[in-house]
Enzyme design. Structure first.
Site, mmCIF file in Angstrom:
data_model
loop_
_atom_site.group_PDB
_atom_site.id
_atom_site.type_symbol
_atom_site.label_atom_id
_atom_site.label_comp_id
_atom_site.label_asym_id
_atom_site.label_seq_id
_atom_site.Cartn_x
_atom_site.Cartn_y
_atom_site.Cartn_z
ATOM 1 N N ASN A 68 90.351 41.073 42.225
ATOM 2 C CA ASN A 68 89.499 42.248 42.068
ATOM 3 C C ASN A 68 90.291 43.454 41.566
ATOM 4 O OD1 ASN A 68 87.363 40.755 43.009
ATOM 5 N ND2 ASN A 68 87.205 41.784 44.984
ATOM 6 N N ARG B 53 74.823 34.797 33.170
ATOM 7 C CA ARG B 53 75.994 33.932 33.392
ATOM 8 C C ARG B 53 75.465 32.579 33.843
ATOM 9 N NH1 ARG B 53 80.216 37.737 33.702
ATOM 10 N NH2 ARG B 53 79.641 39.723 34.691
ATOM 11 N N ARG C 203 80.293 40.668 30.802
ATOM 12 C CA ARG C 203 81.734 40.912 30.836
ATOM 13 C C ARG C 203 82.514 39.714 31.361
ATOM 14 N NH1 ARG C 203 83.918 44.621 28.042
ATOM 15 N NH2 ARG C 203 82.531 46.225 28.890
ATOM 16 N N HIS D 47 70.023 41.738 31.919
ATOM 17 C CA HIS D 47 70.635 41.348 33.184
ATOM 18 C C HIS D 47 69.616 40.711 34.126
ATOM 19 C CE1 HIS D 47 72.682 42.329 37.159
ATOM 20 N NE2 HIS D 47 73.655 41.738 36.484
ATOM 21 N N TYR E 263 77.596 33.171 46.687
ATOM 22 C CA TYR E 263 76.936 34.476 46.754
ATOM 23 C C TYR E 263 75.645 34.348 47.557
ATOM 24 C CZ TYR E 263 79.761 35.823 42.614
ATOM 25 O OH TYR E 263 80.775 36.094 41.735
ATOM 26 N N ARG F 245 76.892 46.997 49.412
ATOM 27 C CA ARG F 245 78.104 46.169 49.461
ATOM 28 C C ARG F 245 79.348 46.963 49.085
ATOM 29 N NH1 ARG F 245 78.392 41.681 45.115
ATOM 30 N NH2 ARG F 245 79.444 43.316 43.947
ATOM 31 N N HIS G 120 75.007 39.625 47.557
ATOM 32 C CA HIS G 120 74.580 39.864 46.171
ATOM 33 C C HIS G 120 73.077 40.085 46.049
ATOM 34 C CE1 HIS G 120 74.285 38.788 41.751
ATOM 35 N NE2 HIS G 120 75.358 39.568 41.763
#
EC number: 2.7.4.1
Length: 747
Positions: free
Chosen positions: A81, A409, A438, A468, A501, A597, A625
């Protein structure tokens, strides 16, 4: 390092929340009307709160209640991260500074001020990482797991490793000289490198060379096992101790490890590209050569060598060079975390089937049509028997005419296979692949080309907006009419992350939502957006406005009824308009409860502004998530789930969808999730008015966190469904956690 060393010293008292259950709140003094909600002091910094989240993740690596190899995993996660933080956030700040941007952010900091504070915080963070690494290495040694130095091994082990080096590593090494005849070499992003100085025997002149450490799945892992045991040496240590093969006859003067991080924010000229695919491919090429934002070096590197590297890489030695004690690139500890020792891991989690789908092998469209919408909860319920089953059935069902889908994704496997099978079965298939996701751009280009080769209509979305949203849209002929089915989710269509997640999804066939999605997909593949939607909230058009309007409505309802309540669960709260609206609601007496989060600009507990508001962060074995938005609305409750966080980029620059959850039983499930997380005393952290977090302390070390509790809830629901008692069990669980919340708020 002790656990307390990673915790801010703040008050651990919980804010009162009687308003959540409709009880009379204490009488508050009048709140002044002249508070300026644009005052920068009311807002926390986006970058610093994201680093604070990673300190909470790092705490899991330090917490003795967490199994040992899971602690190693968390240490690897925060290292990864931090790399991304430098690539994206520090890289973006440096770009702003280079462009002469001095405009302060919402919290009043200029890009230069943010950069300096972030770099200072990152240095402290790195020191904490190293302390925890040292502790973990000691505890791992107690379990016969070690990362040792090459020169500490017995002679026979070193000889076997030398032969391994000769056969498997040496052929892949390419020393690059650095002198007037050999320019400074290109340094890859996040690659480990050795800076070697050497001279001829008896000579005085010192030469310099760079050797790249070839860590990759095709060459070698970072950690090399010794004799098949759980003792390891690092790849760079093995190379350093066999440099005589690489530089035969030369005297090795010194050898030091270094690593660079490059900016990942590259924006190619959209007008110069012939199409979006070409533009993204250009961006990927340019990212490879992007400016460097960080240099990591070993302590003790010769000062002139350190200065030379900084100068050659275009860095400020005082600000951009980070000394790393111990092992560099701790993200490679994922290799260690994967060791097969069950006693050192969390108890294996096996998702259980959704109660409505577990024992019903009928066509899933019949189940949805007859039973109503279905709420999916991952990873507590399997991705394979829910989302993948839904899409696989659509591909095989002769009555399905069309499939439309957004892919942000994904991974190789059932999702892509079902889309391809559907096209081969003669169905109309249209897929929107977001090329600008990304770090997944290259993979998405590959998926897009594979789908196009199968005759699938592939679209890349709307120029200027990332898509998204998480949507599957099915058109099926039911009897004599067309019916629209859908999946609306909070997470990506990725089988791997669905195990790691926590996410939500809803299968349904509501006519109004179906019409909304029809118009949304027509916009994504065509041109103009519809002027309004019937039920969904969609960015960038009516999502932000819709949420702000509902917050204002809650204020008006509270003035009439006195029981206003807003609850939001999301990854991040960064948008100024949403934060300002929540302050306005809290000032008016509405109870504002937030489960955030990571990034959060909102400050709870500010006198006269957010006195009784609360912000909670959940950190556990899974990455939180899912996104839920709730408004009490004077008793006419509203729940939404969807893909968007409350961030400017999501609300203004992306295509996002939040959908209402109207079914009473599904609402009970969402209420249970919220109540379980607000009642958590194991993995919940409370934010104070200064943005510091304190982890709640349970009375008993055996207390389960929210995620472990929800694992148990899923198992109980499935068992109860077999006895046709699921509704009763859900109701009991809901009552239990509401009483737990009441008890906490009264103490």
């Amino acid at each position: 390092m002790s656990t307390s060393a990673l915790q801010p010293e703040v008050d651990d008292d919980l804010h009162d929340d009687d308003a959540q259950f409709g009880t009379e709140a204490e009488t508050m003094p009048p709140i002044p009307d002249d508070i300026d909600l644009d005052d920068p002091s009311l807002y926390l910094n986006r970058e610093l709160t994201w680093l604070a989240f990673n300190r909470r993740v790092l705490h899991e690596a330090d917490d003795p209640r967490t199994p040992l190899l899971e602690r190693v995993k968390f240490l690897a996660i925060v290292s990864n991260n931090l790399d991304e933080f430098f690539m994206k956030r520090i890289g973006g700040l440096k770009q702003q500074i280079a462009a002469g941007v001095h405009t302060p952010s919402l919290d009043g900091r200029t890009p230069l001020q943010q950069l300096k504070e972030c770099q200072a915080a990152a240095r402290v963070f790195q020191a904490q990482q190293q302390c925890i690494y040292d502790v973990l290495m000691e505890e791992l040694a107690g379990q016969d797991i070690r990362i040792t130095h090459h020169d500490e091994l017995p002679t026979d082990a070193r000889e076997r490793l030398r032969e391994h080096f000769r056969a498997n590593i040496f052929p892949m090494l390419t020393p690059l000289a650095m002198d007037p005849a050999h320019p400074f070499p290109f340094i890859s992003n996040l690659a480990l490198n050795l800076l070697v100085t050497l001279r001829f025997p008896g000579g005085l002149e010192v030469y310099m060379a760079r050797v790249k450490v070839p860590v990759s799945k095709d060459v070698s892992k970072r950690l090399i096992p010794v004799d098949g045991s759980h003792t390891y040496v690092t790849l760079e240590d093995l190379i350093v101790n066999n440099l005589d093969m690489l530089f035969p006859g030369m005297e090795i003067v010194s050898c030091a490890l270094f690593r660079v991080t490059r900016n990942a924010i590259v924006e190619p000229d959209a007008e110069a590209a012939n199409d979006l695919l070409e533009m993204i491919e250009t961006e990927l090429r340019e990212r490879h050569f992007a400016p460097i934002v960080r240099l990591e070096v070993q302590p003790g590197m010769e000062p002139t060598h350190r200065g030379m590297l900084a100068a050659e890489l275009g860095l400020n030695e005082d600000e951009d060079v980070f000394e790393v004690e111990g092992m560099m690139a701790l993200r490679d500890l994922f290799e260690l975390a994967g060791i097969d020792k069950p006693e050192l891991h969390d108890k294996p989690h096996r998702p259980v089937d959704h109660p409505l789908l577990a024992n019903d092998r009928r066509n899933i469209f019949h189940i949805v049509r007859e039973n109503g919408p279905i709420l999916l909860q991952h990873p507590y319920q399997p991705f394979s028997t829910t989302v993948e089953r839904f899409l696989r059935t659509a591909a095989e069902d002769p009555k399905v005419l069309a499939i439309k889908m957004t892919l942000y994704r994904t991974s190789a496997g059932a999702i892509l296979d079902s889309l391809i099978e559907a096209a081969r079965n003669g169905k109309q298939v249209a897929v929107l692949v977001e090329l600008k996701a990304r770090f997944d751009e290259a993979a998405n280009i590959g998926w897009a080309r594979r789908l196009e080769a199968e005759g699938i209509h592939v679209n890349y979305g709307v120029m200027g907006l990332k898509t998204h949203s998480k949507l599957i849209f099915i058109v099926r002929r039911d009897y004599a009419q067309l019916r629209r089915y859908y999946h609306i989710g909070t997470g990506n269509y990725h089988a791997g992350t669905a195990k790691l997640y926590t996410d939500l999804g809803m299968l349904g066939c509501d006519e109004d939502i179906g019409q909304d999605l029809t118009e949304l997909f027509n916009y994504l593949t065509g041109y103009s957006p519809p002027p309004s939607y019937r039920k969904i909230l969609a960015a960038p058009y009516n999502l932000k406005r819709g949420i702000v309007d509902k917050i204002n409505r809650e204020i008006e309802q509270h003035k009439r009824n006195g029981d206003g309540l807003i609850q939001m669960k999301m990854n991040a709260l960064e948008d100024a308009d949403i934060t300002r609206a929540l302050y306005k609601a809290s000032r008016a007496g509405v109870q504002v409860d937030l489960i955030i989060r990571d990034t959060c600009r909102f400050r709870p507990g500010l006198p006269g502004i957010s006195e009784k508001a609360r912000v909670v962060s959940i950190v556990g074995r899974f990455l939180e998530h899912g996104r839920i938005i709730y408004f009490r609305n004077g008793g006419e409750e509203e729940y939404y789930i969807g893909s968007a966080d409350m961030m400017g980029r999501n609300l203004d620059s992306r295509v996002e969808v939040h959908a209402p959850v109207e079914n009473p039983e599904l609402r009970q499930e969402l209420r249970l999730i919220l109540d379980v997380q607000f009642a958590d005393t194991r993995s919940a952290w409370d934010m104070d008015a200064d943005g510091n977090y304190t982890q709640r302390t349970p009375e008993d070390d055996s207390t389960k966190g929210a995620q472990e509790t929800l694992i148990g809830v899923a198992e109980k629901r499935l068992a109860a469904a077999a006895k046709h008692k699921e509704k009763k069990v859900r109701s009991k669980l809901l009552s239990h956690f509401q009483w737990r919340l009441r008890d906490r708020n009264l103490t």
